[in-house]
Enzyme design. Structure first.
Site, PDB file in Angstrom:
ATOM      1  N   GLY A   1      43.356  79.844   6.576  1.00 49.33           N
ATOM      2  CA  GLY A   1      42.601  81.019   7.005  1.00 49.33           C
ATOM      3  C   GLY A   1      41.298  81.180   6.222  1.00 49.33           C
ATOM      4  N   GLN A   2      40.436  82.047   6.742  1.00 53.54           N
ATOM      5  CA  GLN A   2      39.117  82.236   6.111  1.00 53.54           C
ATOM      6  C   GLN A   2      39.239  82.714   4.667  1.00 53.54           C
ATOM      7  OE1 GLN A   2      35.922  83.805   8.844  1.00 53.54           O
ATOM      8  NE2 GLN A   2      37.641  84.993   9.592  1.00 53.54           N
TER       9      GLN A   2
ATOM     10  N   LEU B   1      55.636  83.493   7.466  1.00 57.35           N
ATOM     11  CA  LEU B   1      55.635  84.953   7.349  1.00 57.35           C
ATOM     12  C   LEU B   1      56.453  85.606   8.460  1.00 57.35           C
ATOM     13  CD1 LEU B   1      54.301  86.875   5.350  1.00 57.35           C
ATOM     14  CD2 LEU B   1      52.306  86.972   6.842  1.00 57.35           C
TER      15      LEU B   1
ATOM     16  N   THR C   1      45.895  87.536  13.539  1.00 60.75           N
ATOM     17  CA  THR C   1      44.530  88.084  13.573  1.00 60.75           C
ATOM     18  C   THR C   1      43.875  88.001  14.960  1.00 60.75           C
ATOM     19  OG1 THR C   1      43.662  85.954  12.823  1.00 60.75           O
ATOM     20  CG2 THR C   1      44.068  87.619  11.129  1.00 60.75           C
TER      21      THR C   1
ATOM     22  N   TYR D   1      46.895  95.270  17.442  1.00 61.50           N
ATOM     23  CA  TYR D   1      46.587  94.640  16.150  1.00 61.50           C
ATOM     24  C   TYR D   1      46.435  95.711  15.069  1.00 61.50           C
ATOM     25  CZ  TYR D   1      43.636  92.555  12.519  1.00 61.50           C
ATOM     26  OH  TYR D   1      43.098  92.152  11.303  1.00 61.50           O
TER      27      TYR D   1
HETATM   28  N1  LIG Z   1      38.933  88.216  10.483  1.00 55.50           N
HETATM   29  C1  LIG Z   1      38.482  89.458  10.380  1.00 55.50           C
HETATM   30  O1  LIG Z   1      37.405  89.810  10.889  1.00 55.50           O
HETATM   31  C2  LIG Z   1      39.268  90.485   9.600  1.00 55.50           C
HETATM   32  C3  LIG Z   1      38.807  91.807   9.578  1.00 55.50           C
HETATM   33  C4  LIG Z   1      39.513  92.755   8.836  1.00 55.50           C
HETATM   34  C5  LIG Z   1      40.657  92.382   8.143  1.00 55.50           C
HETATM   35  N2  LIG Z   1      41.088  91.109   8.219  1.00 55.50           N
HETATM   36  C6  LIG Z   1      42.329  90.765   7.502  1.00 55.50           C
HETATM   37  O2  LIG Z   1      42.029  89.829   6.483  1.00 55.50           O
HETATM   38  C7  LIG Z   1      43.132  88.937   6.302  1.00 55.50           C
HETATM   39  C8  LIG Z   1      42.660  87.497   6.352  1.00 55.50           C
HETATM   40  O3  LIG Z   1      42.059  87.274   7.626  1.00 55.50           O
HETATM   41  P1  LIG Z   1      41.383  85.873   7.983  1.00 55.50           P
HETATM   42  O4  LIG Z   1      40.213  86.184   8.835  1.00 55.50           O
HETATM   43  O5  LIG Z   1      41.232  85.043   6.750  1.00 55.50           O
HETATM   44  O6  LIG Z   1      42.543  85.263   8.898  1.00 55.50           O
HETATM   45  P2  LIG Z   1      42.552  83.872   9.698  1.00 55.50           P
HETATM   46  O7  LIG Z   1      41.358  83.066   9.362  1.00 55.50           O
HETATM   47  O8  LIG Z   1      42.869  84.184  11.104  1.00 55.50           O
HETATM   48  O9  LIG Z   1      43.810  83.166   9.030  1.00 55.50           O
HETATM   49  C9  LIG Z   1      45.094  83.627   9.271  1.00 55.50           C
HETATM   50  C10 LIG Z   1      46.017  83.046   8.223  1.00 55.50           C
HETATM   51  O10 LIG Z   1      47.328  83.490   8.578  1.00 55.50           O
HETATM   52  C11 LIG Z   1      48.195  82.416   8.416  1.00 55.50           C
HETATM   53  N3  LIG Z   1      49.358  82.534   9.282  1.00 55.50           N
HETATM   54  C12 LIG Z   1      49.391  82.735  10.625  1.00 55.50           C
HETATM   55  N4  LIG Z   1      50.669  82.754  11.028  1.00 55.50           N
HETATM   56  C13 LIG Z   1      51.439  82.558   9.929  1.00 55.50           C
HETATM   57  C14 LIG Z   1      52.838  82.485   9.694  1.00 55.50           C
HETATM   58  N5  LIG Z   1      53.747  82.606  10.668  1.00 55.50           N
HETATM   59  N6  LIG Z   1      53.252  82.272   8.426  1.00 55.50           N
HETATM   60  C15 LIG Z   1      52.383  82.152   7.419  1.00 55.50           C
HETATM   61  N7  LIG Z   1      51.053  82.208   7.579  1.00 55.50           N
HETATM   62  C16 LIG Z   1      50.605  82.412   8.829  1.00 55.50           C
HETATM   63  C17 LIG Z   1      47.402  81.190   8.766  1.00 55.50           C
HETATM   64  O11 LIG Z   1      48.161  80.173   8.212  1.00 55.50           O
HETATM   65  P3  LIG Z   1      47.791  78.642   7.897  1.00 55.50           P
HETATM   66  O12 LIG Z   1      47.065  78.713   6.595  1.00 55.50           O
HETATM   67  O13 LIG Z   1      49.096  77.953   7.801  1.00 55.50           O
HETATM   68  O14 LIG Z   1      46.937  78.203   9.040  1.00 55.50           O
HETATM   69  C18 LIG Z   1      46.056  81.532   8.152  1.00 55.50           C
HETATM   70  O15 LIG Z   1      45.996  81.143   6.798  1.00 55.50           O
HETATM   71  C19 LIG Z   1      44.168  89.336   7.352  1.00 55.50           C
HETATM   72  O16 LIG Z   1      45.093  90.213   6.770  1.00 55.50           O
HETATM   73  C20 LIG Z   1      43.354  90.106   8.386  1.00 55.50           C
HETATM   74  O17 LIG Z   1      44.154  91.037   9.074  1.00 55.50           O
HETATM   75  C21 LIG Z   1      40.415  90.148   8.914  1.00 55.50           C
END
Ligand SMILES: NC(=O)c1ccc[n+]([C@@H]2O[C@H](COP(=O)([O-])OP(=O)(O)OC[C@H]3O[C@@H](n4cnc5c(N)ncnc54)[C@H](OP(=O)(O)O)[C@@H]3O)[C@@H](O)[C@H]2O)c1
Length: 302
Positions: free
Chosen positions: A16-17, A43, A68, A131
């Site tokens: 993830g990012q 998870l 996400t 979400y």
């Molecule tokens: N993206 C946004 O604009 C945004 C905005 C506000 C808040 N957030 C929050 O910030 C946090 C990080 O977001 P991000 O943008 O970095 O997310 P992302 O790039 O979509 O990455 C999602 C992560 O979740 C992991 N994941 C998905 N399903 C899983 C499972 N069953 N078991 C374990 N891991 C799993 C993925 O695993 P793998 O590493 O195995 O691929 C990946 O590392 C999240 O809590 C999100 O809600 C994001």
């Protein structure tokens, strides 16, 4: 910064990012980092969560994993709640059993956007989407199970890799001459590297027993609309510059409703942890330079 004897930090999430940014961040000596993808710590499976935590025996956990896919969640509520509520609940229980802190990421989408001005941590939540509701439920599940939690709400996350608005804009610019971009949703673009900087500081303080638990906000400083974000991207990038047309959200219907105002006030985190949010344009410039540098080295256009 040093936190004494070697401390183990477990990051849930690998690709993830934010997870990648944590892996690339400057951690102080004395902290050993392990980032676990879903194959090591699923998870969606509470038993696997407990096993994964026991196997790594961390001193602190950062949950950077989540469901996400904001629009897809509208038709996959069970999956969204399994990952965003039940997963964090299982993490909080496992952390409570080991008496270790948990840092968890949450979202601006717990709010409905009706407030005039930046949201504070104790403003009432009212998610508009599945979400947002699933993330709000995850926050509550953690609060009920573990006192030593830090919930960090952020927004509009982007990074050189992964699925994000910045990368979508750069791709669309290569495909189209004109882009129609929503101009009536305000927020604060947040670089994953900046979020990682905040998390490193928070982890260090919590490991030293000095961190303030609770809910905090941390985003890029300043605010803009998606249209303003796109305009800044094309001002700063050296690639194709499409014509940008500002449109209202009503002209770009999506399955999930999004808040009109997503701006979060990062002041409480700055006061508690000494990390000030950086102006969002500065971080964007650095991220674009990183993307363009990587593409130049690979001989491909950004
Ligand atoms: N993206 C946004 O604009 C945004 C905005 C506000 C808040 N957030 C929050 O910030 C946090 C990080 O977001 P991000 O943008 O970095 O997310 P992302 O790039 O979509 O990455 C999602 C992560 O979740 C992991 N994941 C998905 N399903 C899983 C499972 N069953 N078991 C374990 N891991 C799993 C993925 O695993 P793998 O590493 O195995 O691929 C990946 O590392 C999240 O809590 C999100 O809600 C994001």
């Amino acid at each position: 910064m040093s936190v004494g004897a070697m401390s183990r930090v477990l990051v849930v999430g690998r690709q993830g990012q934010v997870a990648r940014a944590l892996a690339a961040a400057a951690w102080p000596d004395g902290i050993a980092l392990a980032c676990r993808g879903r194959e090591a710590l699923d998870l969606a499976d509470p038993a696997a969560v407990a096993r994964g935590i026991a196997a790594d025996a961390p001193d602190l956990v950062i949950n950077a994993a989540a469901y996400t896919a904001v629009d897809k969640a509208e038709t996959e509520p069970d999956q969204a709640f399994a990952l965003n509520r039940d997963g964090p609940a299982a993490l909080a229980l496992a952390c409570a059993a080991r008496a270790i802190p948990l840092i968890h990421l949450s979202t601006d989408y717990v709010f409905d956007g009706s407030k005039a001005g930046p949201y504070l941590e104790d403003d009432p939540i009212h998610p508009l989407s599945v979400y947002g509701a699933s993330k709000a439920a995850g926050e509550q599940a953690i609060r009920e199970r573990l006192a030593t939690h830090l919930i960090l709400r952020t927004a509009w996350v982007y990074a050189p890799e992964g699925q994000n608005f910045l990368r979508t804009m750069l791709r669309l610019a290569r495909e189209r001459d004109e882009l129609r971009i929503v101009d009536d949703q305000m927020g604060s673009p947040s670089a994953a590297s900046e979020i990682a900087r905040a998390l490193v500081a928070a982890a260090g303080r919590l490991l030293a027993g000095q961190g303030e638990p609770g809910t905090f906000h941390f985003c890029g400083e300043g605010a803009t609309s998606w249209h303003g974000f796109a305009a800044a991207i094309f001002e700063m990038s050296h690639g194709p510059r499409p014509r940008l047309v500002a449109i209202p959200s009503s002209a770009y219907p999506t399955p999930a409703r999004r808040p009109a105002n997503s701006v979060l006030d990062s002041g409480k985190f700055r006061r508690a942890y000494g990390v000030a949010a950086r102006p969002w344009r500065d971080s964007l410039a650095d991220c674009l330079a990183a993307i363009e540098g990587a593409h130049a080295r690979a001989g491909a256009p950004a």
